[in-house]
Design a protein around this motif. Structure first.
Motif, PDB file in Angstrom:
ATOM      1  N   MET A  60       0.834  -1.225  -0.088  1.00 31.85           N
ATOM      2  CA  MET A  60      -0.095  -0.033   0.043  1.00 31.85           C
ATOM      3  C   MET A  60       0.925   1.269  -0.092  1.00 31.85           C
ATOM      4  N   PRO A  61       0.265   2.517  -0.531  1.00 32.49           N
ATOM      5  CA  PRO A  61       0.928   3.611  -0.332  1.00 32.49           C
ATOM      6  C   PRO A  61       1.085   4.122   1.128  1.00 32.49           C
ATOM      7  N   VAL A  62       1.794   5.148   1.274  1.00 32.40           N
ATOM      8  CA  VAL A  62       2.053   5.861   2.591  1.00 32.40           C
ATOM      9  C   VAL A  62       2.685   5.032   3.653  1.00 32.40           C
ATOM     10  N   MET A  63       2.380   3.775   3.804  1.00 33.77           N
ATOM     11  CA  MET A  63       2.449   3.062   4.969  1.00 33.77           C
ATOM     12  C   MET A  63       2.407   1.584   4.241  1.00 33.77           C
ATOM     13  N   ASN A  64       3.294   0.570   4.359  1.00 34.57           N
ATOM     14  CA  ASN A  64       3.039  -0.896   3.893  1.00 34.57           C
ATOM     15  C   ASN A  64       2.182  -1.671   5.024  1.00 34.57           C
ATOM     16  N   GLY A  65       1.678  -2.620   4.903  1.00 36.52           N
ATOM     17  CA  GLY A  65       1.085  -3.413   5.750  1.00 36.52           C
ATOM     18  C   GLY A  65       1.870  -4.259   6.725  1.00 36.52           C
ATOM     19  N   LEU A  66       3.344  -4.225   6.234  1.00 38.61           N
ATOM     20  CA  LEU A  66       4.237  -5.044   7.207  1.00 38.61           C
ATOM     21  C   LEU A  66       4.603  -3.914   8.232  1.00 38.61           C
ATOM     22  N   GLU A  67       4.917  -2.627   7.857  1.00 37.58           N
ATOM     23  CA  GLU A  67       5.263  -1.408   8.849  1.00 37.58           C
ATOM     24  C   GLU A  67       3.995  -1.351   9.780  1.00 37.58           C
ATOM     25  N   ALA A  68       2.793  -1.288   9.016  1.00 40.71           N
ATOM     26  CA  ALA A  68       1.573  -0.972  10.073  1.00 40.71           C
ATOM     27  C   ALA A  68       1.310  -2.024  11.028  1.00 40.71           C
ATOM     28  N   ALA A  87      -2.719 -10.997   7.184  1.00 43.29           N
ATOM     29  CA  ALA A  87      -2.053 -10.429   6.084  1.00 43.29           C
ATOM     30  C   ALA A  87      -2.664 -10.911   4.808  1.00 43.29           C
ATOM     31  N   ILE A  88      -3.144  -9.865   3.909  1.00 46.80           N
ATOM     32  CA  ILE A  88      -3.704 -10.213   2.783  1.00 46.80           C
ATOM     33  C   ILE A  88      -2.915  -9.571   1.437  1.00 46.80           C
ATOM     34  N   SER A  89      -2.491 -10.752   0.624  1.00 39.69           N
ATOM     35  CA  SER A  89      -1.276 -10.130  -0.330  1.00 39.69           C
ATOM     36  C   SER A  89      -1.432 -11.329  -1.367  1.00 39.69           C
ATOM     37  N   ALA A  90      -1.394 -10.469  -2.623  1.00 35.19           N
ATOM     38  CA  ALA A  90      -1.103 -11.275  -3.944  1.00 35.19           C
ATOM     39  C   ALA A  90       0.367 -12.003  -3.982  1.00 35.19           C
ATOM     40  N   ASN A  91       1.054 -11.502  -3.015  1.00 39.10           N
ATOM     41  CA  ASN A  91       2.431 -12.446  -3.007  1.00 39.10           C
ATOM     42  C   ASN A  91       2.367 -13.746  -1.897  1.00 39.10           C
ATOM     43  N   ALA A  92       2.468 -14.762  -2.554  1.00 35.21           N
ATOM     44  CA  ALA A  92       2.340 -15.951  -1.535  1.00 35.21           C
ATOM     45  C   ALA A  92       3.422 -16.821  -1.413  1.00 35.21           C
ATOM     46  N   PHE A  93       4.769 -16.487  -1.776  1.00 35.67           N
ATOM     47  CA  PHE A  93       5.852 -16.961  -1.600  1.00 35.67           C
ATOM     48  C   PHE A  93       6.333 -17.229  -0.301  1.00 35.67           C
ATOM     49  N   ILE A  97       5.406 -14.801   3.167  1.00 35.38           N
ATOM     50  CA  ILE A  97       4.700 -15.335   4.379  1.00 35.38           C
ATOM     51  C   ILE A  97       5.684 -15.020   5.727  1.00 35.38           C
ATOM     52  N   ALA A  98       6.776 -15.277   5.536  1.00 33.66           N
ATOM     53  CA  ALA A  98       7.822 -15.185   6.541  1.00 33.66           C
ATOM     54  C   ALA A  98       7.840 -13.717   7.113  1.00 33.66           C
ATOM     55  N   GLN A  99       7.865 -12.863   5.665  1.00 35.40           N
ATOM     56  CA  GLN A  99       7.953 -11.532   6.424  1.00 35.40           C
ATOM     57  C   GLN A  99       6.541 -11.047   7.031  1.00 35.40           C
ATOM     58  N   LEU A 101       4.926 -12.762   8.998  1.00 34.47           N
ATOM     59  CA  LEU A 101       4.635 -13.229  10.354  1.00 34.47           C
ATOM     60  C   LEU A 101       5.813 -12.626  11.107  1.00 34.47           C
ATOM     61  N   ALA A 102       6.881 -12.332  10.737  1.00 33.08           N
ATOM     62  CA  ALA A 102       8.026 -11.553  11.538  1.00 33.08           C
ATOM     63  C   ALA A 102       7.467 -10.062  11.791  1.00 33.08           C
ATOM     64  N   ALA A 103       6.565  -9.606  10.960  1.00 33.50           N
ATOM     65  CA  ALA A 103       6.086  -8.307  11.273  1.00 33.50           C
ATOM     66  C   ALA A 103       4.839  -8.385  12.417  1.00 33.50           C
ATOM     67  N   GLY A 104       4.669  -9.533  12.834  1.00 36.95           N
ATOM     68  CA  GLY A 104       3.451  -9.504  13.817  1.00 36.95           C
ATOM     69  C   GLY A 104       2.287 -10.040  13.511  1.00 36.95           C
ATOM     70  N   MET A 105       2.227 -10.347  12.418  1.00 39.30           N
ATOM     71  CA  MET A 105       0.839 -10.956  11.817  1.00 39.30           C
ATOM     72  C   MET A 105       0.766 -12.320  12.140  1.00 39.30           C
ATOM     73  N   ASN A 106      -0.635 -12.789  12.428  1.00 39.89           N
ATOM     74  CA  ASN A 106      -0.980 -13.922  12.815  1.00 39.89           C
ATOM     75  C   ASN A 106      -0.952 -15.053  11.543  1.00 39.89           C
ATOM     76  N   MET A 107      -1.532 -14.672  10.540  1.00 40.45           N
ATOM     77  CA  MET A 107      -1.687 -15.416   9.447  1.00 40.45           C
ATOM     78  C   MET A 107      -1.532 -14.641   8.086  1.00 40.45           C
ATOM     79  N   HIS A 108      -1.119 -15.215   7.006  1.00 38.10           N
ATOM     80  CA  HIS A 108      -1.037 -14.748   5.647  1.00 38.10           C
ATOM     81  C   HIS A 108      -1.751 -15.444   4.742  1.00 38.10           C
TER      82      HIS A 108
END
Length: 129
Positions: A60-68, A87-93, A97-99, A101-108
């Motif tokens: 996302m612009p301004v601040m991405n979901g990982l930083e948020a 986390a909801i993302s078009a990227n599913a490698f 997913i590891a990024q 979870l490392a940012a504090g999300m429960n699921m991807h």
């Protein structure tokens, strides 16, 4: 999902509309945020426990979901460590997913979102609270 309070963070108008429709059809109450900064500001301005779950786009612009997610987890609010963040993302490698979870999300979850999977996941996460 009736009555669940969801903070939906998504910068794409169509994705926002579809996901919000799905959630409200299930009986949830949705608060919209259009970027990570807006999500953090909304989260910080509400009392602890206002939201049952946060659905967070990554790119996302301004601040991405990982930083948020990092900002929310670093908050001094009572529920900062326990609120489920998905986390909801078009990227599913595996690295994506590891990024998340490392940012504090429960699921991807990867896009396109499968309705049944999303509803079941939210129900499962909110039962643990």
């Amino acid at each position: 999902m009736k009555g669940l309070q969801i903070l939906l963070v998504e910068d794409n108008e169509l994705n926002m509309e579809i996901t919000e429709y799905i959630m409200t059809e299930q009986g949830a109450v949705v608060t919209e945020a259009w970027n990570g900064k807006e999500a953090v500001d909304i989260y910080e301005s509400c009392e602890s426990g206002t939201f049952d779950v946060i659905l967070m786009d990554i790119m996302m612009p301004v601040m991405n979901g990982l930083e948020a997610a990092r900002c929310i987890r670093a908050s001094e609010k009572e529920d900062a460590q326990s609120i489920p963040i998905v986390a909801i993302s078009a990227n599913a490698f595996n690295d994506d997913i590891a990024q998340s979870l490392a940012a504090g999300m429960n699921m991807h979850l990867s896009k396109p979102i499968r309705i049944e999977e999303l509803v079941a996941l939210i129900a499962r996460l909110c039962q643990r609270k």
